[in-house]
Enzyme design. Sequence first.
Site, PDB file in Angstrom:
ATOM      1  N   CYS A  40     -20.146  -5.690 -57.320  1.00 35.96           N
ATOM      2  CA  CYS A  40     -19.323  -6.696 -56.626  1.00 35.96           C
ATOM      3  C   CYS A  40     -18.930  -6.147 -55.258  1.00 35.96           C
ATOM      4  CB  CYS A  40     -18.090  -6.986 -57.480  1.00 35.96           C
ATOM      5  SG  CYS A  40     -16.852  -8.034 -56.704  1.00 35.96           S
ATOM      6  N   HIS A  41     -18.634  -7.059 -54.341  1.00 36.28           N
ATOM      7  CA  HIS A  41     -18.206  -6.623 -53.011  1.00 36.28           C
ATOM      8  C   HIS A  41     -16.952  -5.733 -53.097  1.00 36.28           C
ATOM      9  CE1 HIS A  41     -18.836  -7.689 -48.638  1.00 36.28           C
ATOM     10  NE2 HIS A  41     -17.877  -6.796 -48.634  1.00 36.28           N
ATOM     11  N   THR A  42     -16.138  -5.931 -54.126  1.00 32.77           N
ATOM     12  CA  THR A  42     -14.910  -5.125 -54.254  1.00 32.77           C
ATOM     13  C   THR A  42     -15.242  -3.653 -54.521  1.00 32.77           C
ATOM     14  OG1 THR A  42     -13.791  -7.085 -55.075  1.00 32.77           O
ATOM     15  CG2 THR A  42     -12.657  -4.995 -55.394  1.00 32.77           C
ATOM     16  N   HIS A  62     -16.832  -2.765 -62.172  1.00 38.07           N
ATOM     17  CA  HIS A  62     -15.878  -3.549 -62.969  1.00 38.07           C
ATOM     18  C   HIS A  62     -16.508  -4.844 -63.484  1.00 38.07           C
ATOM     19  CE1 HIS A  62     -15.624  -5.064 -58.860  1.00 38.07           C
ATOM     20  NE2 HIS A  62     -15.240  -6.227 -59.372  1.00 38.07           N
ATOM     21  N   GLU A  63     -17.850  -4.924 -63.477  1.00 31.56           N
ATOM     22  CA  GLU A  63     -18.509  -6.176 -63.846  1.00 31.56           C
ATOM     23  C   GLU A  63     -19.564  -5.869 -64.914  1.00 31.56           C
ATOM     24  OE1 GLU A  63     -19.103  -9.580 -60.707  1.00 31.56           O
ATOM     25  OE2 GLU A  63     -21.016  -8.576 -60.922  1.00 31.56           O
ATOM     26  N   CYS A  92      -2.698  -8.571 -72.829  1.00 28.86           N
ATOM     27  CA  CYS A  92      -2.044  -7.934 -73.987  1.00 28.86           C
ATOM     28  C   CYS A  92      -1.381  -8.963 -74.893  1.00 28.86           C
ATOM     29  CB  CYS A  92      -1.020  -6.897 -73.535  1.00 28.86           C
ATOM     30  SG  CYS A  92       0.515  -7.604 -72.883  1.00 28.86           S
ATOM     31  N   CYS A  95       3.325  -8.817 -72.965  1.00 29.47           N
ATOM     32  CA  CYS A  95       4.185  -8.460 -71.821  1.00 29.47           C
ATOM     33  C   CYS A  95       4.838  -9.732 -71.268  1.00 29.47           C
ATOM     34  CB  CYS A  95       3.369  -7.750 -70.740  1.00 29.47           C
ATOM     35  SG  CYS A  95       2.251  -8.838 -69.834  1.00 29.47           S
ATOM     36  N   CYS A  98       2.243 -12.080 -69.620  1.00 26.13           N
ATOM     37  CA  CYS A  98       1.411 -12.843 -70.566  1.00 26.13           C
ATOM     38  C   CYS A  98       2.248 -13.925 -71.254  1.00 26.13           C
ATOM     39  CB  CYS A  98       0.803 -11.923 -71.628  1.00 26.13           C
ATOM     40  SG  CYS A  98      -0.604 -10.950 -71.040  1.00 26.13           S
ATOM     41  N   CYS A 106      -1.521  -9.758 -66.443  1.00 23.43           N
ATOM     42  CA  CYS A 106      -0.917  -8.913 -67.478  1.00 23.43           C
ATOM     43  C   CYS A 106      -0.409  -7.618 -66.836  1.00 23.43           C
ATOM     44  CB  CYS A 106      -1.981  -8.600 -68.533  1.00 23.43           C
ATOM     45  SG  CYS A 106      -1.480  -7.426 -69.790  1.00 23.43           S
ATOM     46  N   ARG A 110      -0.895  -2.066 -65.826  1.00 17.32           N
ATOM     47  CA  ARG A 110      -1.293  -2.176 -64.415  1.00 17.32           C
ATOM     48  C   ARG A 110      -0.971  -0.901 -63.619  1.00 17.32           C
ATOM     49  NH1 ARG A 110      -3.107  -1.781 -60.359  1.00 17.32           N
ATOM     50  NH2 ARG A 110      -3.619  -3.267 -58.704  1.00 17.32           N
ATOM     51  N   CYS A 169     -16.663 -10.449 -63.567  1.00 15.93           N
ATOM     52  CA  CYS A 169     -15.908 -10.673 -62.328  1.00 15.93           C
ATOM     53  C   CYS A 169     -16.352 -11.951 -61.623  1.00 15.93           C
ATOM     54  CB  CYS A 169     -15.978  -9.485 -61.366  1.00 15.93           C
ATOM     55  SG  CYS A 169     -14.975  -9.781 -59.887  1.00 15.93           S
ATOM     56  N   ARG A 370     -26.343 -11.191 -56.290  1.00 12.42           N
ATOM     57  CA  ARG A 370     -25.839 -10.137 -57.162  1.00 12.42           C
ATOM     58  C   ARG A 370     -26.958  -9.182 -57.524  1.00 12.42           C
ATOM     59  NH1 ARG A 370     -21.046 -10.168 -56.143  1.00 12.42           N
ATOM     60  NH2 ARG A 370     -19.418 -10.060 -57.730  1.00 12.42           N
TER      61      ARG A 370
END
Length: 375
Positions: A40-42, A62-63, A92, A95, A98, A106, A110, A169, A370
Amino acid sequence: MKTRAAVAFEKAKPLEIVELDLEGPKEGEVLVEIKATGICHTDDFTLSGRDPEGLFPAVLGHEGAGVVVDVGPGVKSVKKGDHVIPLYTPECRECPSCLSRKTNLCTAIRTTQGQGVMPDGTSRFSYKGKMVHHYMGTSTFSNYTVLPEIAVAKIREDAPFDKVCYIGCGVTTGIGAVINTAKVEPGSTAIVFGLGGIGLNVIQGLRLVGADMIIGVDINNEKKAWGERFGMTHFVNPNEIGEDLVPYLINMTKRGADQIGGADYTFDCTGNVDVMRAALESAHRGWGQSIIIGVAGAGEEIRTRPFQLVTGRVWKGTAFGGARGRTDVPKIVDWYMEGKIQIDPMITHTLPLERINEGFDLMHAGKSIRTVVIY
Ligand code: NAD
Ligand code: AHE
Ligand code: ZN
């Protein structure tokens, strides 16, 4: 155990493929064999050094999608052999965030996630005895990764890993921004700025909900055909219109008796703060909503005349398309398997882990939508 991984040892340097040491899952954690991961670009944003939360050395990514191969004590919701998608936005269900039902953000883990460690404050990854950081709580650029149980979505077993990893993502972010964040109504007008891996999914989300006029804006003319493939009705290259972009878009969206112009919904999928301003200002006076999806670098800020908001335009942001991962991701996998949404054509390149840096090169050159790394 050992795991093959692409490690970001330093900012703005190519990833290095090495063998890391990986500790097994502790209480409430699962060990996942990652089968495929998108770029991903992130990931590129963090690698570039522009992410204020960026830490090095780290295992980015993260994907992903993969299989649970071990579970720590107390894990109840998944078991060995389950197919899962890692969640950088966990769920979760306990919290305050959520329970509020007002957000998908969530807050259970974090803080430690942003520090590049597991919820107990330690990393499971190390290299030559030195700690390597986790990233976004997922680190899918490693063949094996450890995740908190609340950060995996169990999915159906017939879904192909090399396609549904993108739901981790890009797909969820784009479609979710339309459905969950903007709540776009049928017949709406919309403008999507940036037709990459996220923007094209915004477009397919807009088509899914029955938006009428879908304008795509990109500085790369090759994105015109891409946008049209997923439902875009008009294309604008800001460098080729010979006038300022905002008045041009306002004029384009004047329809019938409504000669005020401006879109009902606009989406920034570029991460460029000037584009974010143009997106807000091309939203319709009185009710137009502009959704920020793009991620901007440390120190960058958005600006507009407050009058733009006084006169009813709304600025919103979205993370992971407002999706609650454990609940929504399995449903999006079903939509894909039932043919309601498309993923395959957007995966333009696949590479083995050893060639992951070529995936970043393709992104920089605007040649890929992608790239998926297959382990
Ligand atoms: P990408 O590189 O695939 O696509 C970006 C597109 O924007 C490209 O087509 C590029 O030509 C276009 N573009 C660049 N500058 C432009 C300009 N000035 N005007 C118009 N178009 C321009 O990236 P992506 O993977 O689609 O990610 C897009 C953004 O979304 C990134 O900032 C990424 O970090 C962010 N993102 C946010 C979330 C979230 O949850 N909020 C999730 C995923 C990605
Ligand atoms: N760490 C950055 C911000 C990065 C960011 O905004 N990440 C998005 C997901 S991008 C996925 O491709 C996100 O989910 N943000 C919410 C969160 O809690 O991180 C910074 O500026 O500090
Ligand atoms: Zn992403």
